[in-house]
Scaffold this motif. Structure first.
Motif, mmCIF file in Angstrom:
data_model
loop_
_atom_site.group_PDB
_atom_site.id
_atom_site.type_symbol
_atom_site.label_atom_id
_atom_site.label_comp_id
_atom_site.label_asym_id
_atom_site.label_seq_id
_atom_site.Cartn_x
_atom_site.Cartn_y
_atom_site.Cartn_z
ATOM 1 N N GLN A 40 0.794 -1.174 0.087
ATOM 2 C CA GLN A 40 0.065 0.110 -0.047
ATOM 3 C C GLN A 40 0.941 1.210 -0.048
ATOM 4 O OE1 GLN A 40 -3.702 0.014 0.110
ATOM 5 N NE2 GLN A 40 -3.117 -1.976 -0.343
ATOM 6 N N ARG A 41 0.354 2.183 -0.693
ATOM 7 C CA ARG A 41 1.178 3.770 -0.338
ATOM 8 C C ARG A 41 0.501 4.190 0.595
ATOM 9 N NH1 ARG A 41 4.618 6.189 -3.044
ATOM 10 N NH2 ARG A 41 4.816 4.812 -4.931
ATOM 11 N N ILE A 42 1.388 4.798 1.519
ATOM 12 C CA ILE A 42 1.049 5.484 2.712
ATOM 13 C C ILE A 42 1.543 6.799 2.711
ATOM 14 C CG2 ILE A 42 0.805 3.434 4.208
ATOM 15 C CD1 ILE A 42 3.286 4.582 5.527
ATOM 16 N N VAL A 43 0.935 7.725 3.346
ATOM 17 C CA VAL A 43 1.337 8.953 3.845
ATOM 18 C C VAL A 43 2.032 9.153 5.262
ATOM 19 C CG1 VAL A 43 0.891 11.558 3.802
ATOM 20 C CG2 VAL A 43 -0.483 9.908 2.052
ATOM 21 N N HIS A 44 3.149 9.638 5.315
ATOM 22 C CA HIS A 44 3.941 9.878 6.656
ATOM 23 C C HIS A 44 4.415 11.218 6.855
ATOM 24 C CE1 HIS A 44 7.833 9.261 5.088
ATOM 25 N NE2 HIS A 44 7.078 8.472 3.949
ATOM 26 N N LEU A 45 4.949 11.329 8.039
ATOM 27 C CA LEU A 45 5.413 12.772 8.339
ATOM 28 C C LEU A 45 7.149 12.572 8.463
ATOM 29 C CD1 LEU A 45 2.934 13.866 11.081
ATOM 30 C CD2 LEU A 45 3.198 14.689 8.601
ATOM 31 N N GLY A 46 7.600 11.336 8.251
ATOM 32 C CA GLY A 46 9.067 11.144 8.079
ATOM 33 C C GLY A 46 9.795 11.058 9.461
ATOM 34 N N ASP A 47 8.758 11.211 10.576
ATOM 35 C CA ASP A 47 9.174 10.770 11.988
ATOM 36 C C ASP A 47 8.706 9.639 12.520
ATOM 37 O OD1 ASP A 47 6.700 11.665 12.379
ATOM 38 O OD2 ASP A 47 7.024 12.793 13.706
ATOM 39 N N GLY A 48 7.957 8.905 11.596
ATOM 40 C CA GLY A 48 7.661 7.767 11.978
ATOM 41 C C GLY A 48 5.832 7.508 12.131
ATOM 42 N N ARG A 49 5.194 8.792 12.160
ATOM 43 C CA ARG A 49 3.858 8.768 12.113
ATOM 44 C C ARG A 49 3.406 8.637 10.811
ATOM 45 N NH1 ARG A 49 2.928 14.417 15.186
ATOM 46 N NH2 ARG A 49 4.964 14.875 13.815
ATOM 47 N N TRP A 50 2.293 7.901 10.676
ATOM 48 C CA TRP A 50 1.727 7.576 9.291
ATOM 49 C C TRP A 50 0.312 7.666 9.457
ATOM 50 C CZ3 TRP A 50 -0.802 2.939 8.360
ATOM 51 C CH2 TRP A 50 -0.819 1.970 9.360
#
Length: 148
Positions: A40-50
């Protein structure tokens, strides 16, 4: 992560079936650390939160529900998640189900970081040792003189 050719003999002949059982049956196509879904393509913040689209809320790097505040839309990133079956003790010969985990790329790299640092050091050490054994001392002296 693909298995290196030189390490292929360490894995059992039924590794693909064992890996599939861990990733798809036991973990139900989700990372066992952060719960990211496989393929799946997910959106995340780069700090582990998604963003978990199925549940409709943000998740932490541990898979727990969190509030995501203090970010801009420009800071959002997306990634394609692929699960791998990881050996928790870094020993490919130990295929006990309690030693295996279904991990996404991010969790797998975090889990293997110390092992990768050690492997990088070992490769550099080995190459230096080989050079010390077989390099002509005059060439070594010239190379060291060029550095200063």
């Amino acid at each position: 992560m693909p298995i290196r050719l030189e390490n292929r003999w360490l894995y059992p002949i039924d590794w693909q079936q064992l890996s599939d059982a861990i990733r798809f049956e036991r973990a139900r196509s989700r990372c066992e650390k952060c719960r990211r879904p496989h393929l799946q393509r997910i959106v995340h913040l780069g700090d582990g939160r998604w963003w978990d689209g199925e549940a409709g809320h943000w998740r932490s790097e541990r898979g727990r529900r969190v509030a995501a505040k203090g970010f801009t839309l420009a800071s959002l990133r997306s990634t394609y998640v692929v699960l791998a079956c990881a050996h928790l003790d870094h020993n490919p010969g130990n295929n006990d189900p309690t030693n295996l985990a279904a991990l996404c790329q991010r969790c797998h790299m975090i889990h293997d970081a110390a092992e990768h640092r050690w492997q990088r050091w070992w490769n550099a050490f080995r190459l230096r040792a080989l050079r010390d054994l077989f390099e002509d001392p005059r060439i070594t002296r010239e190379r060291l003189a060029d550095r200063s």
